[in-house]
Design an enzyme around this catalytic site. Structure first.
Site, mmCIF file in Angstrom:
data_model
loop_
_atom_site.group_PDB
_atom_site.id
_atom_site.type_symbol
_atom_site.label_atom_id
_atom_site.label_comp_id
_atom_site.label_asym_id
_atom_site.label_seq_id
_atom_site.Cartn_x
_atom_site.Cartn_y
_atom_site.Cartn_z
ATOM 1 N N ARG A 1 -66.851 61.734 46.996
ATOM 2 C CA ARG A 1 -66.106 60.642 46.479
ATOM 3 C C ARG A 1 -66.205 60.837 45.039
ATOM 4 O O ARG A 1 -67.042 60.948 44.469
ATOM 5 C CB ARG A 1 -66.651 59.392 46.879
ATOM 6 C CG ARG A 1 -66.010 58.307 46.062
ATOM 7 C CD ARG A 1 -66.355 56.613 46.582
ATOM 8 N NE ARG A 1 -65.723 56.325 47.984
ATOM 9 C CZ ARG A 1 -65.764 55.302 48.496
ATOM 10 N NH1 ARG A 1 -66.056 54.309 47.956
ATOM 11 N NH2 ARG A 1 -65.096 55.232 49.604
ATOM 12 N N HIS B 1 -57.092 58.926 50.018
ATOM 13 C CA HIS B 1 -58.301 58.309 50.877
ATOM 14 C C HIS B 1 -57.836 58.712 52.409
ATOM 15 O O HIS B 1 -57.843 57.725 53.051
ATOM 16 C CB HIS B 1 -58.330 56.750 50.572
ATOM 17 C CG HIS B 1 -59.736 56.439 51.081
ATOM 18 N ND1 HIS B 1 -60.697 57.322 51.533
ATOM 19 C CD2 HIS B 1 -60.321 55.315 51.101
ATOM 20 C CE1 HIS B 1 -61.965 56.415 51.756
ATOM 21 N NE2 HIS B 1 -61.615 55.257 51.296
ATOM 22 N N ASP C 1 -54.384 46.173 49.677
ATOM 23 C CA ASP C 1 -55.638 46.734 48.891
ATOM 24 C C ASP C 1 -55.976 46.012 47.814
ATOM 25 O O ASP C 1 -54.700 45.507 47.044
ATOM 26 C CB ASP C 1 -55.688 48.422 48.789
ATOM 27 C CG ASP C 1 -56.959 49.067 48.211
ATOM 28 O OD1 ASP C 1 -57.777 48.278 48.310
ATOM 29 O OD2 ASP C 1 -56.804 50.184 47.744
HETATM 30 N N1 NVA Z 1 -58.093 51.244 46.101
HETATM 31 C C1 NVA Z 1 -59.449 51.177 46.247
HETATM 32 C C2 NVA Z 1 -59.982 51.546 47.341
HETATM 33 C C3 NVA Z 1 -61.508 51.428 47.826
HETATM 34 C C4 NVA Z 1 -61.876 52.002 49.209
HETATM 35 C C5 NVA Z 1 -60.327 51.768 45.044
HETATM 36 O O1 NVA Z 1 -59.887 53.124 44.955
HETATM 37 O O2 NVA Z 1 -61.275 51.123 44.478
HETATM 38 N N1 CP Z 2 -62.597 51.306 52.359
HETATM 39 C C1 CP Z 2 -63.618 52.087 51.954
HETATM 40 O O1 CP Z 2 -63.651 53.334 51.759
HETATM 41 O O2 CP Z 2 -64.885 51.267 51.708
HETATM 42 P P1 CP Z 2 -66.047 51.641 50.774
HETATM 43 O O3 CP Z 2 -65.448 51.772 49.194
HETATM 44 O O4 CP Z 2 -67.072 50.634 50.946
HETATM 45 O O5 CP Z 2 -66.581 53.134 51.142
#
Ligand code: NVA
Ligand code: CP
Length: 310
Positions: free
Chosen positions: A108, A135, A230
């Protein structure tokens, strides 16, 4: 089990052909059924996976750790302060070292480019656990959830309401590969990447589906079978929170907006949610919400990815 994905990176949904998306979903359904029946598989016996995280996580971390373990392997979690990609040492140096110890890297990252750099130098598969651009594991879990609900994708229409962000990009690319139509509604300036949209449109067309990009949430949601949103402010964008709150007024998924969708529509949210911003408690906790199935399915979808790639 097919061999085509073995040894490959999964940085983007673009790395998967429609047939490979199908293969992941089929295996995910199978692994979920078997897990529920108490049947265990040692597909990753003796294998180690590094979980390299530059940002916080609940779902992704837990589902990868638990998924690797359920398949007989083990994982090593590396928190943001541990590795400090490109700060403590270069990204290729991290990739080359990890490759000597582990069989796969789940990462990540803040910048998608770091993921590409990691993959270029790694001798083992790299799996995107969220970047600022995509993602893909989320999108695979999303499709699994929708296929369970609707039994397929033909004739199903989804609305994406809110930010045209990383989750939106992967959802568009994944939906196009299974022939699920998507109408995206974002405020001006927050639309998804035009190249992603063009590619998703071309792919969707092959399957008789469509991708539309709009600025009116009601138009996107009208008659939709799926309403997906989201957060307005993603991780790393905290300084823009107020500006984004203003820009996204009118894009909240609330009961009034949901009333414009199909009466049997389901509500998706990748979570975490900023309750009261992009979605109301009433909708998130309401009867149309399938967000916990969606969260559970991350586990099954990622187990399928791990089994096919590692
Ligand atoms: N768009 C959000 C998704 C988190 C799973 C982010 O990047 O923070
Ligand atoms: N949806 C998702 O990736 O959640 P986290 O950020 O908690 O891993």
């Amino acid at each position: 089990m097919g061999q085509t994905l073995r040894g490959r990176h999964l940085l983007s949904v673009r790395d998967l052909s429609p047939q490979e998306v199908r293969q992941v979903l089929d295996l995910a359904h199978h692994l979920k059924r078997e897990h529920r029946a108490g049947i265990r598989h040692e597909i990753l016996a003796g294998k180690a996976v590094a979980l390299l995280f530059e940002k916080p996580s609940l779902r992704t971390r837990v589902t990868f750790e638990v998924g690797v373990r359920q398949l007989g392997g083990y994982s090593v979690y590396l928190a943001p302060q541990d590795v400090q990609l490109g700060v403590r040492e270069t990204v290729p140096d991290v990739a080359r070292n990890l490759s000597r110890w582990v069989d796969g890297i789940v990462a990540r990252v803040n910048r998608h480019a770091a993921l590409v750099e990691l993959a270029e130098a790694a001798a083992v598969p790299v799996i995107n656990a969220l970047s600022d651009f995509e993602h893909p594991c989320q999108a695979l879990g999303d499709l699994l959830t929708l296929e369970e609900r609707f039994g397929g994708f033909s004739g199903i229409r989804a609305a994406w309401v809110g930010d045209g962000n990383n989750v939106c990009h992967s959802f568009l690319l994944a939906a196009a590969r299974v022939g699920l139509s998507v109408a995206v509604a974002t405020p001006p300036g927050y639309a998804p990447d035009p190249d992603v949209v063009a590619e998703a449109q071309a792919e969707a067309r092959r399957w008789g589906a469509s991708v539309r990009v709009l600025t009116d949430p009601r138009e996107a949601v009208a008659g939709a079978h799926v309403v997906y949103t989201d957060v307005w402010t993603s991780m790393g964008q905290e300084a823009q929170r107020e500006e984004r709150r203003r820009a996204f007024q009118g894009f909240q998924v609330n009961q009034k907006l949901l009333d414009a969708a199909d009466p049997q529509a389901v509500v998706l949210h990748c979570l975490p949610a900023h309750r009261g911003e992009e979605i109301t408690d009433e909708v998130l906790d309401g009867p149309r919400s399938v967000v916990l199935d969606q969260a559970e399915n991350r586990l099954h979808a990622q187990k399928a990815v791990l089994a096919l790639v590692l």
